[in-house]
Design an enzyme around this catalytic site. Structure first.
Site, PDB file in Angstrom:
ATOM      1  N   GLU A 118       0.838  -1.223   0.000  1.00  0.00           N
ATOM      2  CA  GLU A 118       0.000   0.000   0.000  1.00  0.00           C
ATOM      3  C   GLU A 118       0.866   1.264   0.000  1.00  0.00           C
ATOM      4  OE1 GLU A 118      -2.121   1.886  -1.220  1.00  0.00           O
ATOM      5  OE2 GLU A 118      -3.794   0.696  -0.459  1.00  0.00           O
ATOM      6  N   ASN A 119       0.479   2.118  -0.907  1.00  0.00           N
ATOM      7  CA  ASN A 119       1.271   3.320  -1.188  1.00  0.00           C
ATOM      8  C   ASN A 119       2.707   2.949  -1.513  1.00  0.00           C
ATOM      9  OD1 ASN A 119      -0.797   5.252  -0.820  1.00  0.00           O
ATOM     10  ND2 ASN A 119      -0.632   4.914   1.383  1.00  0.00           N
TER      11      ASN A 119
ATOM     12  N   ASP B 197      -7.132   0.023  -3.506  1.00  0.00           N
ATOM     13  CA  ASP B 197      -8.195   1.024  -3.589  1.00  0.00           C
ATOM     14  C   ASP B 197      -8.978   0.891  -4.895  1.00  0.00           C
ATOM     15  OD1 ASP B 197      -6.308   1.847  -5.375  1.00  0.00           O
ATOM     16  OD2 ASP B 197      -5.913   3.787  -4.446  1.00  0.00           O
TER      17      ASP B 197
ATOM     18  N   ASP C 144     -10.037  -8.283 -52.016  1.00  0.00           N
ATOM     19  CA  ASP C 144      -9.477  -7.539 -50.868  1.00  0.00           C
ATOM     20  C   ASP C 144      -9.955  -8.097 -49.530  1.00  0.00           C
ATOM     21  OD1 ASP C 144      -8.315  -5.885 -52.741  1.00  0.00           O
ATOM     22  OD2 ASP C 144      -9.579  -4.139 -52.308  1.00  0.00           O
TER      23      ASP C 144
HETATM   24  O1  AHR Z   1       0.542   0.525  -3.352  1.00  0.00           O
HETATM   25  C1  AHR Z   1       0.231   0.768  -4.663  1.00  0.00           C
HETATM   26  C2  AHR Z   1      -1.222   1.156  -4.818  1.00  0.00           C
HETATM   27  O2  AHR Z   1      -1.444   2.395  -4.265  1.00  0.00           O
HETATM   28  C3  AHR Z   1      -2.238   0.307  -4.142  1.00  0.00           C
HETATM   29  O3  AHR Z   1      -2.507  -0.912  -4.747  1.00  0.00           O
HETATM   30  C4  AHR Z   1      -3.425   1.207  -4.198  1.00  0.00           C
HETATM   31  O4  AHR Z   1      -4.344   0.920  -3.181  1.00  0.00           O
HETATM   32  C5  AHR Z   1      -2.828   2.589  -4.065  1.00  0.00           C
HETATM   33  O5  AHR Z   1      -3.303   3.429  -5.061  1.00  0.00           O
END
Ligand code: AHR
Length: 518
Positions: free
Chosen positions: A239-240, A315, A508
């Site tokens: 995540e992130n 997300d 064609d």
């Molecule tokens: O960590 C990468 C991505 O970041 C995740 O999958 C998503 O939830 C967020 O946008």
């Protein structure tokens, strides 16, 4: 017997003597024959290592030696009816023929990937989330044909926009609890969009902050982390951040990997995690990272929430593409020895590309399409242009460059909108298909939508000139795949567009299905 009873009975049988043998028997040497069902599945091996599967998903084979339930469910386009696709025998391979007959003459999507572990952690259509609305698209059930142990099967083809999720799981790690997971992906089908993931994610469909996910990622995104070479890479979506090692950005030990069948493994526990991978067809695993949690804040301890995602980010970021064949999640941190035994089981399963020939219209076959119009064009072949955008014909021969030959090579797929017809995927740009738009042909990425599927589906007929094969547009049945002025269109025999000209229309629109140039 109910589905749950089947699972319970299967698991009880497996958790007997066979389990203790799992780590010492053929699985370690990969000695199982590829033509028979496995006597041990990956989940038997994880159980023998005291890290049992708590989710086991596959559209190709049973992941327990005695599993005999449903693998996945398809829904067909004509009447919306659904059908569970099971295995040919306990512990065996998918009954692809059941899908073929149920979906004949129409399209089918995969509605459920069942959890074989007995925990009920099935994957279904993902809802909208913080990054993108939903529900997400469902995978075309015919788009990833494969052969496993000599048996035809289908993978889960994730076009951008496609996603599966389960936010109400049972037994999946939460908080900082240890877990392991592996997946088999198509190492040639990827992109840089966020995020082709399989694993642990937020139950909220939102980005709930660092450390709220722990999922396998595959692709060539460099938005967060990356490894050596140009990608694609196996990374951990925590995540992130897609992590290729302890650093947030570059980690040299995470190699580019593009095996046609790729084993990707991830495990995580209190202040430790590891990323491993290998060729799912042969050989052993390499360790790409093994050590402490990332130094960036928020990842130690982890705050895993225990949902399961496939094909999307936590997300619901849904811009990625890839193909999934099988994967599991475990309770507990698997040992390297257990994972090595699982890799031996995977290589013994016998994944091959499912190509059934060359120069034929059978799905999986590689072909080139030769124009038949004389005298201008009989040395010309249908190809996408150098910009990988438009579709043209140009002279191609043995002296042509490798790139030109590859641009003129197509992989036949079961029609995206009608499995009895065909679609053409670029041989050197996986995920991109021949489709018409405003009646001109383009090479575009499958967006998983119904319109795209229609625009990319052609039904072969006897050649309109009496020679070769013609390809009728499924959504404009009076129009056929045609070259006109060296550019490709769908064209009627007479009409308002210049390319509907009746002059040479029959020739064609008639093509020789030829051996592939690339
Ligand atoms: O960590 C990468 C991505 O970041 C995740 O999958 C998503 O939830 C967020 O946008």
């Amino acid at each position: 017997m109910t589905y749950r009873q089947v699972i319970r009975r299967a698991r009880k049988a497996v958790l007997g003597a066979a389990l203790t043998a799992a780590l010492t028997a053929g699985v370690l040497t990969g000695s199982a024959t590829t033509s028979q069902a496995a006597t041990q599945g990956p989940c038997d091996i994880y159980a023998a290592g005291n890290t049992p599967c708590v989710a086991a998903h596959s559209s190709t084979r049973a992941l327990y030696g005695s599993y005999s339930g449903a693998l996945y469910q398809v829904r067909r386009g004509t009447d919306g009816a659904t059908r569970d696709i099971g295995v040919l025998s306990a512990g065996g391979y998918a009954d692809a023929a059941a899908q073929d007959s149920f979906c004949a003459g129409t399209t089918c999507v995969i509605t459920v990937v069942y959890d074989q572990s007995g925990k009920g952690n099935h994957l279904t259509q993902a809802p909208g989330g913080g990054a993108a609305g939903g529900p997400d698209n469902l995978a075309n059930a015919f788009q990833a044909p494969v052969t496993v142990g000599g048996h035809k099967a289908y993978g889960v083809y994730v076009a951008p926009g496609t996603g599966y999720r389960n936010n109400h799981t049972n037994g999946i790690a939460t908080g900082d609890q240890p877990e392991g997971m592996y997946a088999i992906f198509d190492g040639t089908h990827f992109n840089s969009g966020c995020c082709f993931d399989y694993g642990n994610a937020e139950t909220s469909n939102n980005d709930d902050g660092n450390g709220t996910m722990e999922a396998l990622y595959f692709g060539n995104s460099k938005a967060w982390g990356w490894g050596s070479g140009n990608g694609p890479w196996v990374m951990a979506d925590l995540e992130n951040g897609l992590f290729s090692g302890v650093n947030r950005g570059f980690n040299a030990n995470d190699p580019s990997v593009s095996n046609r069948f790729l084993t990707a493994m991830l495990k995580g526990g209190p202040n430790q995690w590891a990323l491993r991978g290998g060729d799912a067809q042969a050989g052993s695993l390499s360790t790409f990272y093994n050590g402490i949690r990332p130094t960036a804040g928020g990842y130690n301890p982890m705050k895993k929430q225990g949902a399961i995602i496939l094909g999307i980010g936590g997300d619901n970021s849904k811009w990625a593409q890839g193909t999934f064949y099988e994967g599991v999640m475990t309770s507990g941190y698997p040992s390297d020895a257990t994972e090595n035994a699982v890799q031996a089981n995977i290589t013994a399963a016998g994944y091959t590309s499912g190509s059934t020939g060359i120069g034929t219209l059978t799905p999986g076959s590689r072909i080139s399409l030769q124009a038949t119009t004389a005298p201008c064009c009989t040395s010309h072949y249908l190809r996408h242009d150098d910009a990988d955008s438009k579709v043209v014909i140009s002279a191609t021969n043995s002296a042509s460059s490798g790139l030109d030959k590859a641009d003129a090579t197509w992989i036949v797929r079961a029609g995206l909108a009608n499995s009895s017809c065909v679609s053409f995927e670029s041989a050197n740009s996986p995920g991109r298909f021949l489709r018409h738009f405003d009646y001109q042909l383009y090479l575009n990425t499958d967006n998983g939508g119904g319109d795209f599927a229609q625009d990319a589906t052609f039904c072969p007929t006897q050649g309109n000139s009496g020679t070769g094969t013609s390809f009728r547009s499924v959504n404009f049945p009076s129009k056929f795949l045609r070259h006109y002025n060296y550019t490709a269109y769908v064209a009627a025999n007479g009409g308002s567009n210049s390319w509907d000209s009746t002059t040479s229309w029959a020739a064609d629109t008639s093509w020789t299905v030829a051996r592939p140039w690339g």
